[in-house]
Design an enzyme around this catalytic site. Structure first.
Site, PDB file in Angstrom:
ATOM      1  N   GLY A  90       3.217   6.734   8.059  1.00 21.29           N
ATOM      2  CA  GLY A  90       4.598   6.935   7.616  1.00 21.29           C
ATOM      3  C   GLY A  90       5.509   5.824   8.077  1.00 21.29           C
ATOM      4  N   LEU A  95     -15.317 -22.217   6.029  1.00 20.71           N
ATOM      5  CA  LEU A  95     -16.192 -21.447   6.910  1.00 20.71           C
ATOM      6  C   LEU A  95     -15.490 -21.322   8.252  1.00 20.71           C
ATOM      7  CD1 LEU A  95     -18.955 -20.126   7.616  1.00 20.71           C
ATOM      8  CD2 LEU A  95     -19.715 -22.399   8.336  1.00 20.71           C
ATOM      9  N   HIS A 141       0.819  -1.219   0.000  1.00 21.20           N
ATOM     10  CA  HIS A 141       0.000   0.000   0.000  1.00 21.20           C
ATOM     11  C   HIS A 141       0.851   1.267   0.000  1.00 21.20           C
ATOM     12  CE1 HIS A 141       0.417  -0.112   4.511  1.00 21.20           C
ATOM     13  NE2 HIS A 141       0.344   1.190   4.384  1.00 21.20           N
ATOM     14  N   SER A 149       4.609   2.743   7.884  1.00 22.92           N
ATOM     15  CA  SER A 149       4.315   1.586   7.031  1.00 22.92           C
ATOM     16  C   SER A 149       5.524   1.203   6.194  1.00 22.92           C
ATOM     17  CB  SER A 149       3.141   1.909   6.092  1.00 22.92           C
ATOM     18  OG  SER A 149       1.938   1.933   6.793  1.00 22.92           O
ATOM     19  N   ASP A 152       0.525  -7.739   1.614  1.00 23.64           N
ATOM     20  CA  ASP A 152       0.871  -6.311   1.686  1.00 23.64           C
ATOM     21  C   ASP A 152       2.385  -6.090   1.672  1.00 23.64           C
ATOM     22  OD1 ASP A 152       0.211  -3.621   1.667  1.00 23.64           O
ATOM     23  OD2 ASP A 152       0.288  -3.436   3.847  1.00 23.64           O
TER      24      ASP A 152
END
Length: 503
Positions: A242, A304, A135, A244, A165
């Protein structure tokens, strides 16, 4: 996050009540000073010296770790000249919440030559490989890396993995300071850690805390991926926008995680930070470097989560079943010719363990399986009719294969991130179209997503040629390496042409 807070509240109340009980008992008994052995509660003078010495030792560990880590943590600036690119604040809100409340803000385009997003990264090799968050680099036309010594470079994006990510960048330099990956499986709850990054523009910031939980899922990455893998290391070291992509390290200065998110109502630090474990991050990086893409194994099941009361209740209502909540993952469906079916698993089985990982919920299962490659074998422990069984499952990729693949092996749809279905003749007639295919399964972060195409948009031309089927798209783009032009119709009937370089 709400569920997490609900779980923490009872413990907080226990702490408060315990303290009140102790004070109340002391007052009630009216214990005098002479009746108490205060040596039990307060150290003697010599003990105080030893206590001071011990704290100095911890401080020295932090200094050593900080000196090792800070030079290897970089600032990353994300530049984009697209008007529909999310602003830096939008990215922060996606992962940290809106500090200004829920009122919508007017979209603003950053001034020219100004970054639209900023974050951190960690140098992991002396020749310039840098790990960060997906991201942080999403949608970038240009990525600038600034070292702790203020020297800057334009970085190349080597590859990304929205599922975890994680992103891998490369700058052209040698002899750089870097961090070694530690074994995150050995991380213990309660151990000291440092978070190093560039929060809110404050370069080379170091904060300290402890590991407060492991294997934490916060349902964050489902915004980026349909098959997210979340097994975060949770820490109370202060992390802010910041941070991240920055480093979470142990007192030896070894990398145990990549800081990715916080849980917050305001958008700023409130005590909960989350990092991708180093073992998972390292596997993703190794795959990207070696194969050009992440190799991920799949069981071939529709699960599930039995720990999710809402999911179980909805399933019971829809299917008119009476499945009980608890730990484990219930197999709703087992895919034909998948690894699970080959091994004898079937609908109704409950998976409780994969290798040495206890499976309490869906995220435990996705981490245990998703951190493996196609062709790997895992020991799956499951319940059938209340009886425990163990079976070895050979994992496959999403196409049913057991071999690793490179970018050259990818289909056109996999490379650009979308499938295409034909339009009916009636639809073309009703809407005055001579050609067109419907975009399906558009992947977050893919080339198609970057130009604004989402599910159900209609693609009418590729590189100036009419398309009416998946085969038409494949024929035009198979083996193609240049710039791609996509003409499509959005939900408002507007026809737009945008492009990207074929990956």
């Amino acid at each position: 996050m709400k569920n997490t807070l609900k779980k923490l509240i009872p413990y907080a109340l226990v702490g408060v009540m315990s303290g009140a009980t102790t004070i109340g008992a002391y007052t009630y008994l009216n214990v005098k000073d002479k009746d108490l052995d205060f040596n039990y509660f307060a150290p003697k003078n010599n003990d105080a010296k030893y206590a001071s010495f011990n704290m100095t030792g911890v401080g020295d560990d932090f200094v050593k770790a900080a000196k090792m880590t800070v030079p290897a943590v970089v600032s990353i600036k994300n530049f984009s000249n697209r008007k529909d690119r999310p602003s830096q604040q939008d990215l922060f809100e996606q992962f940290f919440g809106n500090p200004f409340g829920s009122s919508p803000r007017q979209q603003q385009t950053p001034p020219p030559n100004m970054p639209t997003g900023m974050g951190s990264g960690v140098i992991i090799s002396p020749d310039g490989y840098i790990i960060s968050n997906n991201h942080v680099i999403a949608g970038a036309n240009k990525l600038e890396v600034v070292l702790s010594n203020k020297k800057s470079y334009v970085a190349n994006l080597v590859g990304t993995d929205p599922t975890t990510d994680i992103a891998l960048l490369k700058i052209e330099e040698k002899g750089l300071p870097y961090l070694n990956f530690a074994n995150s499986d050995n991380v213990e709850v309660g151990q000291w850690v440092l978070a190093v990054g560039n929060p809110m523009g404050l370069n080379s910031t170091v904060t300290a805390g402890i590991v407060s939980a492991k294997g934490r899922s916060i349902d964050l990455l489902s915004q980026q991926s349909r098959t997210p893998i979340e097994s975060f290391i949770q820490t109370d070291a202060a992390i802010n926008p910041g941070n991240s992509g920055g480093a979470l390290v142990d007192p030896n200065g070894e990398l145990i995680g990549i800081n990715s998110a916080i849980s917050s109502k305001t958008g700023y630090y409130e005590g909960y930070g989350f990092a991708v474990p180093s073992n998972l991050a390292r596997k993703v990086v190794e795959d990207i470097k070696k194969f050009g893409l992440v190799q991920r194994g799949f069981l071939g099941v529709i699960p599930l989560d039995l720990s999710d009361q809402g999911q179980v209740a909805a399933f019971n209502q829809q299917k008119r079943t009476n499945i009980k909540t608890g730990d484990g993952v219930y197999l709703v469906e087992v895919a034909a010719k998948g690894g699970a079916e080959d091994a004898g698993l079937r609908s109704g089985d409950i998976i409780t363990k994969v290798d040495n990982t206890i499976v309490s919920n869906y995220y435990d299962l996705s981490f245990a399986v998703g951190s493996k490659r196609p062709g790997d074998k895992v020991a799956v422990t499951y319940l059938r009719n209340g009886k425990q069984n163990v079976v070895n499952v050979t994992l496959k990729d999403q196409k049913g294969g057991t071999s690793v693949r490179t970018k050259a092996d990818l289909t056109v749809s996999e490379r650009i991130g979308a499938d295409f279905e034909p339009l009916s003749d009636k639809f073309k007639t009703d809407y005055g179209l001579n050609s067109g295919v419907i975009a399906r399964n558009v992947q977050e972060g893919s080339e198609m997503a970057k130009i604004g195409v989402v599910d159900n948009y209609i693609v009418i031309e590729v590189n100036g040629k009419n398309v009416n089927s998946q085969k038409d798209v494949d024929k035009i783009l198979q083996g193609y390496t240049g710039n791609v032009q996509i003409k499509f119709v959005d939900e408002y009937g507007r026809i737009t042409t945008k492009g990207f370089k074929m990956p």
